[in-house]
Scaffold this active site. Structure first.
Site, PDB file in Angstrom:
ATOM      1  N   ASN A  53      31.852  26.436 -21.913  1.00  0.00           N
ATOM      2  CA  ASN A  53      32.735  25.744 -20.966  1.00  0.00           C
ATOM      3  C   ASN A  53      31.985  25.053 -19.829  1.00  0.00           C
ATOM      4  O   ASN A  53      32.501  24.107 -19.230  1.00  0.00           O
ATOM      5  CB  ASN A  53      33.726  26.786 -20.410  1.00  0.00           C
TER       6      ASN A  53
ATOM      7  N   SER B  10      36.951  17.356 -23.903  1.00  0.00           N
ATOM      8  CA  SER B  10      37.717  16.563 -22.929  1.00  0.00           C
ATOM      9  C   SER B  10      38.410  15.444 -23.690  1.00  0.00           C
ATOM     10  O   SER B  10      37.917  15.011 -24.743  1.00  0.00           O
ATOM     11  CB  SER B  10      36.780  15.951 -21.880  1.00  0.00           C
TER      12      SER B  10
ATOM     13  N   TYR C 101      29.200  10.786 -19.699  1.00  0.00           N
ATOM     14  CA  TYR C 101      29.997  12.023 -19.736  1.00  0.00           C
ATOM     15  C   TYR C 101      30.837  12.055 -21.017  1.00  0.00           C
ATOM     16  O   TYR C 101      30.861  13.059 -21.735  1.00  0.00           O
ATOM     17  CB  TYR C 101      30.900  12.110 -18.496  1.00  0.00           C
ATOM     18  N   ALA C 102      31.514  10.936 -21.310  1.00  0.00           N
ATOM     19  CA  ALA C 102      32.374  10.884 -22.502  1.00  0.00           C
ATOM     20  C   ALA C 102      31.552  11.096 -23.771  1.00  0.00           C
ATOM     21  O   ALA C 102      31.996  11.769 -24.709  1.00  0.00           O
ATOM     22  CB  ALA C 102      33.106   9.550 -22.554  1.00  0.00           C
TER      23      ALA C 102
HETATM   24  N1  LIG Z   1      38.613  19.348 -14.352  1.00  0.00           N
HETATM   25  C1  LIG Z   1      38.880  18.384 -15.209  1.00  0.00           C
HETATM   26  O1  LIG Z   1      39.591  17.419 -14.887  1.00  0.00           O
HETATM   27  C2  LIG Z   1      38.343  18.467 -16.610  1.00  0.00           C
HETATM   28  C3  LIG Z   1      38.852  17.561 -17.558  1.00  0.00           C
HETATM   29  C4  LIG Z   1      38.382  17.609 -18.864  1.00  0.00           C
HETATM   30  C5  LIG Z   1      37.416  18.552 -19.218  1.00  0.00           C
HETATM   31  N2  LIG Z   1      36.942  19.400 -18.270  1.00  0.00           N
HETATM   32  C6  LIG Z   1      35.918  20.343 -18.702  1.00  0.00           C
HETATM   33  O2  LIG Z   1      36.294  21.653 -18.323  1.00  0.00           O
HETATM   34  C7  LIG Z   1      35.120  22.468 -18.210  1.00  0.00           C
HETATM   35  C8  LIG Z   1      35.197  23.299 -16.964  1.00  0.00           C
HETATM   36  O3  LIG Z   1      35.282  22.419 -15.873  1.00  0.00           O
HETATM   37  P1  LIG Z   1      36.144  22.756 -14.560  1.00  0.00           P
HETATM   38  O4  LIG Z   1      37.119  21.654 -14.424  1.00  0.00           O
HETATM   39  O5  LIG Z   1      36.598  24.167 -14.556  1.00  0.00           O
HETATM   40  O6  LIG Z   1      35.006  22.471 -13.483  1.00  0.00           O
HETATM   41  P2  LIG Z   1      34.318  23.370 -12.362  1.00  0.00           P
HETATM   42  O7  LIG Z   1      33.309  22.462 -11.767  1.00  0.00           O
HETATM   43  O8  LIG Z   1      35.349  24.002 -11.503  1.00  0.00           O
HETATM   44  O9  LIG Z   1      33.590  24.520 -13.214  1.00  0.00           O
HETATM   45  C9  LIG Z   1      32.427  24.271 -13.942  1.00  0.00           C
HETATM   46  C10 LIG Z   1      31.537  25.486 -13.800  1.00  0.00           C
HETATM   47  O10 LIG Z   1      30.350  25.252 -14.586  1.00  0.00           O
HETATM   48  C11 LIG Z   1      29.248  25.714 -13.837  1.00  0.00           C
HETATM   49  N3  LIG Z   1      28.016  25.037 -14.236  1.00  0.00           N
HETATM   50  C12 LIG Z   1      27.721  23.718 -14.144  1.00  0.00           C
HETATM   51  N4  LIG Z   1      26.456  23.501 -14.524  1.00  0.00           N
HETATM   52  C13 LIG Z   1      25.925  24.703 -14.873  1.00  0.00           C
HETATM   53  C14 LIG Z   1      24.660  25.129 -15.327  1.00  0.00           C
HETATM   54  N5  LIG Z   1      23.668  24.260 -15.500  1.00  0.00           N
HETATM   55  N6  LIG Z   1      24.473  26.439 -15.601  1.00  0.00           N
HETATM   56  C15 LIG Z   1      25.474  27.346 -15.428  1.00  0.00           C
HETATM   57  N7  LIG Z   1      26.701  26.987 -14.968  1.00  0.00           N
HETATM   58  C16 LIG Z   1      26.922  25.690 -14.705  1.00  0.00           C
HETATM   59  C17 LIG Z   1      29.592  25.391 -12.399  1.00  0.00           C
HETATM   60  O11 LIG Z   1      28.814  26.147 -11.466  1.00  0.00           O
HETATM   61  C18 LIG Z   1      31.075  25.716 -12.358  1.00  0.00           C
HETATM   62  O12 LIG Z   1      31.315  27.059 -11.979  1.00  0.00           O
HETATM   63  C19 LIG Z   1      33.939  21.489 -18.287  1.00  0.00           C
HETATM   64  O13 LIG Z   1      33.403  21.545 -19.595  1.00  0.00           O
HETATM   65  C20 LIG Z   1      34.572  20.143 -18.066  1.00  0.00           C
HETATM   66  O14 LIG Z   1      33.847  19.089 -18.682  1.00  0.00           O
HETATM   67  C21 LIG Z   1      37.389  19.392 -16.989  1.00  0.00           C
END
Ligand SMILES: NC(=O)c1ccc[n+]([C@@H]2O[C@H](COP(=O)([O-])OP(=O)(O)OC[C@H]3O[C@@H](n4cnc5c(N)ncnc54)[C@H](O)[C@@H]3O)[C@@H](O)[C@H]2O)c1
Length: 241
Positions: A78, A129, A142-143
């Site tokens: 994730n 995503s 990113y995409a």
């Molecule tokens: N929020 C959105 O709108 C959205 C939309 C589509 C997909 N996503 C996907 O959902 C997933 C979770 O995102 P979220 O929205 O909860 O974001 P978020 O930023 O709240 O959480 C992401 C977490 O990943 C951790 N992280 C990032 N890089 C890291 C690394 N190198 N090592 C260890 N941990 C790391 C961060 O510290 C954070 O706690 C991601 O894969 C994101 O691409 C999010």
């Protein structure tokens, strides 16, 4: 029998809700994040503060799950970083950095976890995503990373189906997490872009992290026993338009 999961990006947002939901469903969890993890005092959660891009993190997470809890039933890939940037302003470093954070760890964690998952006839659930399924302005790199996760999901589903491991992904639209807050903070006109975001989601709002977490837990549960290689959109109708 208590099931065990490894969840990356577990400190906040979707990953944190996944850990909460899995605990409620009786799982024990190794929660991995580069940031401090908010699960002190829960005996069923082993926090692992580590960078998912480091080559030894995936093995360490799997080893912690197996040595502490005796088995591994679920991997949730994730963790990711977002980048909204027009391609003409995107550097090689941006490209390499996003591949390193968003794609390579999904490959490495999957490779590290699969022997234990074959043993338990477990599951992998990846967070992709909608950006990995359709074109979205100014998200080329990113995409692309999310498209890679979509395809790795299908590939592993096919490769491991006969060995009893199911592999699926969720494809969220916009979700109300720090991820979005940071994107909005970097936006020259956050109000206008929020209006565009909302108009792209037919249900008229973005998803909550828990709505995505529930879909992830469904894809990990026996309720979805007939499902593998599927990308489940949790996007309020975004890509159905
Ligand atoms: N929020 C959105 O709108 C959205 C939309 C589509 C997909 N996503 C996907 O959902 C997933 C979770 O995102 P979220 O929205 O909860 O974001 P978020 O930023 O709240 O959480 C992401 C977490 O990943 C951790 N992280 C990032 N890089 C890291 C690394 N190198 N090592 C260890 N941990 C790391 C961060 O510290 C954070 O706690 C991601 O894969 C994101 O691409 C999010």
């Amino acid at each position: 029998m208590e099931l065990t999961a490894v969840v990356t990006g577990a400190a906040r947002g979707i990953g944190r809700e996944v850990v909460t939901r899995l605990r409620a469903a009786g799982y024990r969890v190794v929660a991995v994040d580069i940031a401090p993890l908010p699960f002190d005092g829960d005996d069923g959660v082993r926090p692992l503060v580590a960078d998912v891009t480091a080559p030894d993190t995936p093995g360490a997470a799997v080893e912690l799950a197996v040595s502490t809890f005796g088995r591994l039933d679920l991997l949730v890939n994730n963790a990711a970083r977002f980048l909204r940037r027009p391609i003409l302003e995107t550097s090689d470093e941006d490209f390499d950095g996003l591949i390193a954070t968003n794609v390579r760890p999904v490959f490495r964690f999957s490779r590290a976890a699969l022997p234990a998952l074959i043993e338990s006839r477990g599951c992998i659930v990846n967070t992709a995503s909608i950006s990995g399924l359709i074109g979205v302005p100014n998200q080329s790199v990113y995409a692309m990373t999310k498209g890679a996760i979509v395809q790795l999901t299908r590939q592993l589903a096919i490769e491991f189906a006969a060995r009893g491991v199911r592999v699926n992904a969720v494809a969220p639209g916009a979700v109300d997490t720090g991820f979005m807050d940071e994107a909005r903070a970097a936006d020259p006109d956050p109000r206008a872009s929020l209006a565009v975001t909302l108009s792209n989601h037919p249900i008229g709002r973005v998803s909550t992290p828990d709505e995505v977490a529930r879909a992830i837990v469904f894809l990990a549960s026996p309720e979805s026993s007939g499902i593998t290689g599927t990308i489940l959109s949790v996007d309020g109708g975004y890509i159905a338009r």
